[in-house]
Design a protein around this motif. Structure first.
Motif, mmCIF file in Angstrom:
data_model
loop_
_atom_site.group_PDB
_atom_site.id
_atom_site.type_symbol
_atom_site.label_atom_id
_atom_site.label_comp_id
_atom_site.label_asym_id
_atom_site.label_seq_id
_atom_site.Cartn_x
_atom_site.Cartn_y
_atom_site.Cartn_z
ATOM 1 N N LEU A 141 -28.373 -9.934 -4.012
ATOM 2 C CA LEU A 141 -26.969 -10.317 -3.864
ATOM 3 C C LEU A 141 -26.171 -9.048 -3.581
ATOM 4 C CD1 LEU A 141 -24.926 -12.686 -4.212
ATOM 5 C CD2 LEU A 141 -24.547 -11.844 -6.511
ATOM 6 N N ILE A 142 -25.436 -9.081 -2.481
ATOM 7 C CA ILE A 142 -24.617 -7.919 -2.135
ATOM 8 C C ILE A 142 -23.172 -8.314 -2.380
ATOM 9 C CG2 ILE A 142 -23.931 -6.365 -0.271
ATOM 10 C CD1 ILE A 142 -26.620 -6.971 1.071
ATOM 11 N N TYR A 143 -22.469 -7.556 -3.219
ATOM 12 C CA TYR A 143 -21.078 -7.936 -3.475
ATOM 13 C C TYR A 143 -20.172 -6.716 -3.438
ATOM 14 C CZ TYR A 143 -21.891 -6.370 -8.309
ATOM 15 O OH TYR A 143 -22.186 -5.621 -9.425
ATOM 16 N N GLY A 144 -18.892 -6.978 -3.256
ATOM 17 C CA GLY A 144 -17.916 -5.890 -3.168
ATOM 18 C C GLY A 144 -16.710 -6.373 -2.398
ATOM 19 N N LEU A 145 -15.728 -5.469 -2.256
ATOM 20 C CA LEU A 145 -14.463 -5.854 -1.616
ATOM 21 C C LEU A 145 -14.660 -6.211 -0.143
ATOM 22 C CD1 LEU A 145 -12.292 -3.072 -3.193
ATOM 23 C CD2 LEU A 145 -12.124 -5.529 -3.638
ATOM 24 N N PRO A 146 -13.728 -6.978 0.428
ATOM 25 C CA PRO A 146 -13.838 -7.307 1.853
ATOM 26 C C PRO A 146 -13.826 -6.047 2.715
ATOM 27 C CG PRO A 146 -12.038 -8.538 0.825
ATOM 28 C CD PRO A 146 -12.554 -7.600 -0.204
ATOM 29 N N GLY A 147 -14.588 -6.088 3.790
ATOM 30 C CA GLY A 147 -14.543 -4.989 4.759
ATOM 31 C C GLY A 147 -15.298 -3.737 4.368
ATOM 32 N N THR A 148 -16.191 -3.842 3.363
ATOM 33 C CA THR A 148 -16.901 -2.636 2.938
ATOM 34 C C THR A 148 -18.289 -2.524 3.589
ATOM 35 O OG1 THR A 148 -17.463 -3.884 0.950
ATOM 36 C CG2 THR A 148 -15.744 -2.227 0.725
ATOM 37 N N GLY A 149 -18.616 -3.429 4.493
ATOM 38 C CA GLY A 149 -19.878 -3.298 5.234
ATOM 39 C C GLY A 149 -21.019 -4.141 4.667
ATOM 40 N N GLU A 298 -6.740 6.948 2.336
ATOM 41 C CA GLU A 298 -7.107 6.883 0.930
ATOM 42 C C GLU A 298 -7.056 5.423 0.465
ATOM 43 O OE1 GLU A 298 -5.857 10.187 -1.159
ATOM 44 O OE2 GLU A 298 -5.778 9.139 -3.078
ATOM 45 N N ASP A 299 -8.105 5.000 -0.253
ATOM 46 C CA ASP A 299 -8.145 3.630 -0.777
ATOM 47 C C ASP A 299 -8.516 2.581 0.262
ATOM 48 O OD1 ASP A 299 -7.798 3.509 -3.369
ATOM 49 O OD2 ASP A 299 -5.702 2.883 -3.386
ATOM 50 N N SER A 300 -8.836 3.001 1.478
ATOM 51 C CA SER A 300 -9.106 2.020 2.521
ATOM 52 C C SER A 300 -10.575 1.641 2.543
ATOM 53 C CB SER A 300 -8.740 2.592 3.879
ATOM 54 O OG SER A 300 -7.391 2.909 3.898
ATOM 55 N N VAL A 305 -11.010 1.767 8.282
ATOM 56 C CA VAL A 305 -11.300 3.002 9.016
ATOM 57 C C VAL A 305 -11.605 2.659 10.474
ATOM 58 C CG1 VAL A 305 -12.807 5.024 9.168
ATOM 59 C CG2 VAL A 305 -12.260 4.076 6.921
ATOM 60 N N GLU A 306 -12.369 1.594 10.660
ATOM 61 C CA GLU A 306 -12.730 1.184 12.019
ATOM 62 C C GLU A 306 -11.464 0.833 12.818
ATOM 63 O OE1 GLU A 306 -15.496 -2.099 12.149
ATOM 64 O OE2 GLU A 306 -16.131 -1.548 14.165
ATOM 65 N N VAL A 339 -2.963 0.309 4.940
ATOM 66 C CA VAL A 339 -2.645 1.654 4.447
ATOM 67 C C VAL A 339 -2.099 1.516 3.028
ATOM 68 C CG1 VAL A 339 -1.293 3.751 4.884
ATOM 69 C CG2 VAL A 339 -2.088 2.363 6.806
ATOM 70 N N ASN A 340 -2.589 2.351 2.143
ATOM 71 C CA ASN A 340 -2.133 2.372 0.766
ATOM 72 C C ASN A 340 -0.593 2.422 0.733
ATOM 73 O OD1 ASN A 340 -0.962 4.279 -1.181
ATOM 74 N ND2 ASN A 340 -3.002 4.358 -2.078
ATOM 75 N N GLU A 341 0.023 1.615 -0.156
ATOM 76 C CA GLU A 341 1.474 1.438 -0.097
ATOM 77 C C GLU A 341 2.240 2.750 -0.283
ATOM 78 O OE1 GLU A 341 2.873 -1.702 -2.613
ATOM 79 O OE2 GLU A 341 4.957 -1.171 -2.153
ATOM 80 N N LYS A 342 1.734 3.567 -1.221
ATOM 81 C CA LYS A 342 2.440 4.839 -1.502
ATOM 82 C C LYS A 342 2.413 5.726 -0.249
ATOM 83 C CE LYS A 342 1.833 8.392 -4.673
ATOM 84 N NZ LYS A 342 0.617 8.906 -5.250
#
Ligand SMILES: Nc1ncnc2c1ncn2[C@@H]1O[C@H](COP(=O)(O)OP(=O)(O)OP(=O)(O)O)[C@@H](O)[C@H]1O
Ligand SMILES: [Mg+2]
Length: 390
Positions: A141-149, A298-300, A305-306, A339-342
């Protein structure tokens, strides 16, 4: 040990000349250990051996196939009829063959890569392990945030094993007709069990979404039970990879069915920079320019990145004179969720404030000489601007 590094390097080179995943894994371990101890030069030289061996490993997938004998089933071809939803006739899965699968492993931290190589080593030696009654893991099972490959990784693993992928999006199996979803799942597994393939269940969380609907309790139970039974009976038939963004929503019983669970984190700064270089190819940028891009990222995730890389490429063709700071500004403006809000608030401020924030950033320690060309200024005009701001 370092005095013998020449010999170690020669050993690695000759072992990698006929690459197999076990050797690659061990050399990767050695390379990580050397890097950790600060032997950067030696670690780099092993890294280049690994990169060239990776290329030849990718060019010879048939070698892997030979040692792989779990598949006693039929061979999948592009003419094999796909299972379909009986009500709508929509296919329940897509088939991907070797050439449409990604040939490069996604870019991850070394420890994650090592763990992934170890699964592949195990999977490519499945038959040998079975001979000695060692039952290897057959599901992951591969899990993680969206868009992490994650999807990219699952497809790459299948390519390494040398089998086609039966790719099912669980969302697509869900039917509005009561009872059809469970039937679809049963038909999908029956199909995957019949052929030599890797079954890839993408967007596994669709089932979890169903669970939240109180009107569907009976139906959901049935779907979950079917899925559990199918996963159990598939155990010794073939490989199964599940992919999800919301692992916490998954039924614990389903979660437990997977022998291996890999969490894919958001990329670190170093990984983000490697990703950016990869996606920017064939364009190359100076260190100060890369540094500003990395600062924005940062945080992306890898997918962010793509997108930035695509944006930069487009800008460099459409308007060659656009400054790097303007490219970044437009990206932040039109890709607010990426992009990170800050960081976004800083970027969208006036140039003066943006410059000031960069100079004061402790982590990146931008120098005035780095920053000036990014804003299309000379260093002296930037110093003047800075003293005016004080
Ligand atoms: N670590 C990475 N290395 C290489 N490419 C990456 C990486 N992370 C993301 N990408 C790229 O970003 C895009 C999205 O990746 P992918 O579809 O695999 O993400 P995902 O985790 O499955 O996302 P989702 O959960 O939204 O389905 C792809 O083009 C992929 O190649
Ligand atoms: Mg995905």
């Amino acid at each position: 040990m370092m005095e013998y590094f020449d010999i170690i390097q020669a050993l690695c080179r000759s072992a990698l000349s006929t690459p197999n995943s076990a050797v690659v894994q061990q050399v990767t371990r050695l390379q990580t250990a050397l890097k950790k101890e600060g032997h950067n030069k030696e670690a780099k030289s092993l890294e280049s051996l690994l990169i060239s061996s990776q290329k030849s490993l990718e060019m010879t997938p048939s070698k892997i196939k030979q040692s792989f004998a779990i598949g006693k089933g039929d061979e999948l071809t592009s003419r094999t009829p796909l299972p379909v939803d009986k009500e709508t006739s929509t296919p329940l899965a897509e088939i991907h063959f070797g050439d449409d699968l990604p040939s490069e492993i996604p870019i991850f931290e070394d420890n994650i890569k090592e763990a992934i190589y170890s699964i592949i080593t195990e999977w490519t030696k499945f038959d040998k392990l079975l001979e000695i009654e060692a039952y290897p893991a057959s599901s992951c099972l591969i899990y993680g945030l969206p868009g992490t490959g994650k999807t990219h990784l699952a497809k790459w693993i299948a390519r390494q094993i040398g089998l086609p992928v039966v790719l099912a999006r669980l969302e697509g199996l869900m039917s509005s007709f009561l009872g059809t979803t469970a039937k679809n799942i049963g038909n999908l597994f029956a199909f995957a069990d019949r052929y030599n393939c890797v079954l890839l269940l993408d967007e596994f969380d669709a089932i979890a979404k169903l669970r939240n609907d109180p009107q569907e309790v009976g139906e959901v139970k049935r779907v979950v039970n079917t899925l559990l039974q199918c996963l159990d009976s598939r155990k010794d038939r073939g490989f199964t990879i599940g992919v999800t963004n919301h692992e916490t929503l998954l039924d614990p019983a389903i979660w437990r069915r997977f022998d291996i669970q890999i969490e894919i984190p958001k990329p670190s700064l170093t990984v983000s920079i490697s990703l950016l270089r990869k996606f920017l190819r064939p364009l190359e940028f100076a260190d100060n320019e890369m540094k500003l891009f990395a600062w924005c990222l940062e945080d992306s995730t890898g997918a962010d990145v793509e997108m930035l890389a695509k944006w930069i490429k487009r800008a460099s063709v459409v308007d060659k004179d656009m400054t790097i700071s303007l490219i970044v500004k437009q990206f932040a403006l039109l890709n607010s969720g990426r992009v990170n809000e800050k960081k976004r608030n800083i970027i969208l401020n006036s140039d003066e404030e943006f410059i000031n924030a960069l100079i004061e950033d402790d982590k990146y320690s931008f120098k005035q000489v780095d920053i000036a060309p990014l804003f299309g200024m000379t260093t002296s005009s930037l110093s003047k601007l800075k003293s005016k701001m004080k």
